[in-house]
Design a protein around this motif. Structure first.
Motif, mmCIF file in Angstrom:
data_model
loop_
_atom_site.group_PDB
_atom_site.id
_atom_site.type_symbol
_atom_site.label_atom_id
_atom_site.label_comp_id
_atom_site.label_asym_id
_atom_site.label_seq_id
_atom_site.Cartn_x
_atom_site.Cartn_y
_atom_site.Cartn_z
ATOM 1 N N GLY A 226 0.830 -1.207 0.000
ATOM 2 C CA GLY A 226 0.000 0.000 0.000
ATOM 3 C C GLY A 226 0.857 1.245 0.000
ATOM 4 N N ASP A 227 0.259 2.348 -0.419
ATOM 5 C CA ASP A 227 1.002 3.604 -0.486
ATOM 6 C C ASP A 227 1.289 4.191 0.884
ATOM 7 N N ASP A 228 0.434 3.913 1.865
ATOM 8 C CA ASP A 228 0.586 4.468 3.204
ATOM 9 C C ASP A 228 1.364 3.478 4.068
ATOM 10 N N LEU A 229 2.631 3.766 4.304
ATOM 11 C CA LEU A 229 3.497 2.849 5.039
ATOM 12 C C LEU A 229 2.988 2.603 6.453
ATOM 13 N N ASP A 230 2.542 3.642 7.136
ATOM 14 C CA ASP A 230 2.072 3.473 8.511
ATOM 15 C C ASP A 230 0.845 2.566 8.580
ATOM 16 N N LYS A 231 -0.078 2.731 7.633
ATOM 17 C CA LYS A 231 -1.262 1.876 7.609
ATOM 18 C C LYS A 231 -0.887 0.425 7.333
ATOM 19 N N CYS A 232 0.087 0.232 6.456
ATOM 20 C CA CYS A 232 0.543 -1.127 6.155
ATOM 21 C C CYS A 232 1.151 -1.768 7.396
ATOM 22 N N ASP A 234 0.424 -1.060 10.436
ATOM 23 C CA ASP A 234 -0.658 -1.312 11.392
ATOM 24 C C ASP A 234 -1.452 -2.556 11.034
ATOM 25 N N ASP A 289 8.013 0.027 15.027
ATOM 26 C CA ASP A 289 8.174 0.045 13.574
ATOM 27 C C ASP A 289 9.389 -0.761 13.143
ATOM 28 N N GLY A 299 4.487 -1.656 2.789
ATOM 29 C CA GLY A 299 4.608 -0.373 2.114
ATOM 30 C C GLY A 299 4.386 -0.478 0.618
ATOM 31 N N PRO A 300 4.767 0.558 -0.124
ATOM 32 C CA PRO A 300 4.619 0.537 -1.577
ATOM 33 C C PRO A 300 5.413 -0.609 -2.195
#
Length: 336
Positions: A226-232, A234, A289, A299-300
């Motif tokens: 996914g583009d949002d590293l923090d969401k990935c 999580d 992290d 992440g991406p």
């Protein structure tokens, strides 16, 4: 990445046979080399592989893992021989000792010393799979024919009536130093979970250096694209927290012990304390992290491609990818 094969973990994938078949076809068509099932105290690891064998032609079939205390060695041999016949020899048998909470709390059998139990189990299993002679074994845990105080005395050695499959690869989900050493000496490969491509040698290096040629190392690797590293991060944190915090007791948790050997002892202890106190959200938040990035692909897609460089340099022969959701199946395969 040519030397590392690509596997797909089906952990968490539920549904009817049609759903399972569709996922297997997607995996085969997009280039995965194998698919792997698991079991804990819900679905079993073998039944889904029968469905997958029927709708695929080249995809390898693996159990990561099937629980040793759940079945006698002969039962596992019968199941493996049947699947080898049905699939044209595509099965890799992944086994593990599980832990006392599941073994005694679900299966209702004693949790025995994992190294001795696994070693004897492998010996019996190999004899049964080879089907060259009648099955006889005298060990401290397994005795065949059974000769305990409550035996009838009528048991007799038998040989499988199925076509033999002595070449069935047997991998073991060992984590403790003694069990890993036994696995290197007696099995065909290792099935680690929470493998660190940067710190593996701190926990495994000396023992794996003694592995024979052809020894397999096939970790299951959490992945979220996914583009949002923090969401990935999580999305995979709960799985990491569950294993470190909840897959065992404070006294016996092989995952927490492994992560501690990586150098995260304080973090593992804190995650356990929170999880076992009932604060699962806090346990997830306590997974740093750095640990997520060390154990998972997140992440991406371009970032994941860069992460894979660390995996190329180690002993891994197959990466069994456990994606956060099935939309990531094809994008991950594209990296291979």
């Amino acid at each position: 990445m040519s030397k590392v094969a690509l596997g797909l973990s089906l952990a968490g994938i539920r549904g009817d046979a049609a759903t399972l078949a569709a996922v297997a076809r997607r995996a085969e068509e997009s280039g995965y080399d194998s698919v792997w099932t698991n079991e804990a105290w819900g679905n079993d690891a073998f039944t889904p592989l029968g469905v997958i064998a029927a709708v695929t032609s080249r995809l390898g079939l693996g159990t990561a893992i099937a629980q040793i205390p759940a079945r006698t060695p002969a039962t596992t041999a019968m199941t493996a021989l049947t699947l080898q016949q049905l699939s044209g020899g595509r099965l890799t048998l992944g086994l593990g000792a599980s832990g006392p909470q599941v073994v005694e709390g679900w299966h209702g059998v004693p949790f025995r010393q994992p190294v001795r139990m696994t070693s004897e189990y492998l010996a019996v299993l190999r004899k049964a799979l080879a089907a060259k002679e009648r099955l006889e074994f005298a060990g401290s845990i397994y005795t065949i024919p059974y000769a305990g105080a409550d035996a009838t005395g009528q048991g007799r050695p038998l040989r499988s009536t199925m076509p033999p499959a002595p070449g069935t690869p047997i991998l073991v989900a060992a984590m403790g130093p003694k069990n890993v050493a036994m696995t290197v000496a007696e099995a065909d490969g290792l099935l680690p979970y929470l493998w660190s491509p940067t710190r593996w040698s701190a926990a495994w290096g000396e023992t794996l250096a003694k592995a024979p040629a052809g020894f397999q190392v096939a970790p299951t690797v959490l992945a979220c694209v996914g583009d949002d590293l923090d969401k990935c991060r999580d999305q995979v944190r709960p799985r990491i927290a569950l294993h470190i915090g909840g897959m065992g007791s404070k006294k016996t948790n092989f995952y927490a012990a492994l992560v501690s050997r990586y150098g995260y002892e304080a973090e593992a202890s804190h995650i356990q304390d929170l999880f076992l106190s009932g604060d699962r959200a806090g346990a997830c938040a306590a997974v740093p992290d750095e640990l997520v990035d060390d154990l998972a692909l997140v992440g991406p897609l371009e970032r994941i491609a860069d992460q894979l460089a660390a995996w190329r340099d180690g002993p891994v022969t197959t990466m069994i990818i456990e994606p956060a959701d099935l939309s990531m199946l094809e994008p991950i395969a594209s990296l291979w």
